[in-house]
Design a protein around this motif. Structure first.
Motif, short mmCIF file in Angstrom:
data_model
loop_
_atom_site.label_atom_id
_atom_site.label_comp_id
_atom_site.label_asym_id
_atom_site.label_seq_id
_atom_site.Cartn_x
_atom_site.Cartn_y
_atom_site.Cartn_z
N ARG B 123 0.87 -1.11 -0.05
CA ARG B 123 0.05 -0.03 -0.01
C ARG B 123 0.82 1.19 0.11
NH1 ARG B 123 -2.74 -0.30 4.65
NH2 ARG B 123 -4.49 -1.65 3.74
N ALA B 124 1.92 1.36 0.76
CA ALA B 124 2.77 2.26 0.84
C ALA B 124 3.35 2.67 -0.58
CB ALA B 124 3.81 2.19 1.88
N GLU B 125 3.79 1.62 -1.39
CA GLU B 125 4.27 1.78 -2.52
C GLU B 125 3.39 2.48 -3.35
OE1 GLU B 125 6.74 -0.90 -6.14
OE2 GLU B 125 5.69 -1.67 -4.19
N ARG B 126 2.27 1.75 -3.60
CA ARG B 126 1.08 2.29 -4.18
C ARG B 126 0.81 3.91 -4.04
NH1 ARG B 126 -1.51 1.85 -9.12
NH2 ARG B 126 -3.70 2.67 -8.93
N HIS B 127 0.73 4.28 -2.60
CA HIS B 127 0.37 5.39 -2.42
C HIS B 127 1.71 6.44 -2.77
CE1 HIS B 127 -2.55 4.56 0.98
NE2 HIS B 127 -2.99 4.21 -0.17
N GLY B 128 2.78 5.99 -2.90
CA GLY B 128 4.03 6.71 -3.31
C GLY B 128 3.83 6.96 -4.37
N LEU B 129 3.49 5.98 -5.24
CA LEU B 129 3.38 6.16 -6.98
C LEU B 129 2.28 7.11 -7.17
CD1 LEU B 129 3.53 2.48 -8.16
CD2 LEU B 129 5.01 4.48 -9.11
N LEU B 130 1.17 6.99 -6.46
CA LEU B 130 0.32 7.88 -6.71
C LEU B 130 0.38 9.26 -6.47
CD1 LEU B 130 -3.17 6.38 -5.38
CD2 LEU B 130 -3.10 7.49 -7.48
N ARG B 131 1.11 9.44 -5.38
CA ARG B 131 1.61 10.88 -4.82
C ARG B 131 2.46 11.52 -5.97
NH1 ARG B 131 1.20 8.78 0.86
NH2 ARG B 131 3.58 8.34 0.47
#
Lengths: 226, 190
Positions: B123-131
């Motif tokens: 999730r953290a990786e996905r959120h980082g990509l999104l941000r």
């Protein structure tokens, strides 16, 4: 669309993840806000009571000590100290006789805070400037024939400049933009919620029409008004 | 996304606003607390780096206090009205300092607890990509989406805040999300 909703939810989670704490206002700001509410209530009470009419403005004083106005109209920098001072000023002004108007129709007279020359960078007189305090802030009346026409899209901008203003750390509030007319006259009236006591220099810059709202163009005129 | 119609029509909120109009100090304080987290989150994202988001929210509430007599229950409702004020406060700061705070400067925060470590990492990786993808959108796209997801405003409320029609906001949102997907794909393949 479901895909859009899903992406919005995901984005919300991603952005909230770095939104930080602070779900509650801190006590100091809350106290400042309470004072502001109290000041507003005091002012409303005084407005409801009969008051003597405002004194007519003096004939074109160079500078006149400004009457206290609701401080939140003239807040320069967002600091707690300012907010506290704002509330205190507003309380103090509750009994002051000021023709305040919260709507779009400013009182025609107001109180003249500055009436005098505006000068070119070399110090030469270039026209006249008048600043009046009205209920919603200040009116700025500028009359000059000394500003050249600018290339299409460019414009002049009037700024109230505060102490310490410099490139990279601006401390200024825009009062608006204008063009000279085709005859080269710039007779304009602008309005700004700004206190010249806090932003004591009026500066006019020539700005490129590049969409950048910061002051990037050269200074073309100036007046010390505070 | 949460529906905000309920908030718009919330009789409790309407009663609070009514009391606030009459100068009820407790009502004003409740309204401050009610809107604070979302106003603060929006201000944190939109203000230039040297401006205080907390002070911007205080400024917003103080202006609301001054203007409450002019507030009308129509269009987006009270929250949209507050966000409209905050947006002006933010714009004033941006005018004074063009350098908007890049999203990347915001501190990365840990994933919420409660999931397995592997899920948290994903999730953290996905959120980082999104941000990162979000940070590469235009300012107007970011603002619109921030009003939606950080301010938790409906499309109708956003329309009130930015002075556009709700249909135009929905269309702009769809396009912004399309651009976000495209940026995400670029990030994933980078």
């Amino acid at each position: 669309m479901p895909d859009d909703e899903r992406l919005l939810d995901e984005l919300a989670a991603a952005l909230r993840a770095d939104a930080g704490p602070h779900a509650e206002p801190d006590p100091q700001r809350l106290a400042a806000f309470r004072r502001a509410v109290a000041a507003r209530n005091a002012e409303a009470a005084s407005t409801a009571a009969p008051a003597s009419p405002p004194a007519p403005p003096a004939p074109a004083p160079r500078r006149r000590r400004r009457l206290a106005a609701p401080a939140w109209l003239t807040r320069p920098r967002l600091t707690v100290g300012t907010a506290l001072a704002a509330a205190a000023l507003a309380i103090g002004s509750a009994l002051a006789v000021v023709a305040l108007d919260d709507g779009g129709d400013a009182t025609p007279a107001g109180v003249v805070e500055y009436a005098g020359a505006i000068r070119l960078p070399d110090g030469a007189d270039a026209g006249s400037l008048e600043i009046r305090e009205i209920g919603i802030g200040r009116t700025v009346d500028l009359r000059t024939d000394a500003l050249p026409l600018l290339p299409r899209g460019d414009y002049y901008e009037v700024w109230f400049v505060g102490p310490g203003d410099r490139p990279g750390r601006p401390n200024r509030i825009s009062a608006g933009t204008f063009h000279p007319d085709r005859a080269g006259r710039s007779n304009v009236q602008l309005k700004a919620a700004v206190d010249p006591a806090l932003y004591p220099t009026v500066e006019i810059t020539a700005e490129p029409g590049d969409g950048n709202p910061a002051a990037t163009g050269p200074e073309v005129m100036r007046a010390e008004v505070g | 996304m949460p529906s905000n119609d309920a908030r718009h029509d919330d009789p409790h909120l309407r009663a609070l606003v009514q009391r606030a109009r009459a100068g009820d100090q407790a009502a004003w304080e409740l309204l401050y607390r009610h809107a604070y987290p979302r106003l603060l989150a929006y201000a944190r994202r939109r203000l230039p780096g040297d401006a205080s988001p907390e002070d911007a929210v205080l400024e917003t509430m103080t202006r609301a206090l001054e203007k409450i007599d002019r507030f009308r229950w129509r269009d987006g409702g009270f929250d949209a009205w507050l966000f409209g004020i905050l947006r002006l406060v933010v714009l004033e700061h941006q005018r004074a300092d063009r350098r908007a705070r890049p999203v990347a400067e915001l501190p990365e925060r840990a994933a919420p607890a409660g999931d397995e470590p592997a899920e948290q990492a994903l999730r953290a990786e996905r959120h980082g990509l999104l941000r990162r993808a979000f940070a590469r959108l235009s300012d107007s796209d970011r603002e619109l989406l921030e009003l939606r997801v950080v301010g938790e405003l409906s499309a109708e409320e956003v329309a009130t805040v930015v002075g556009r029609r709700a249909g135009a906001v929905r269309m702009a949102q769809t396009r912004a999300l399309d651009r976000l997907r495209a940026k995400l794909r670029e990030s994933e393949h980078a």
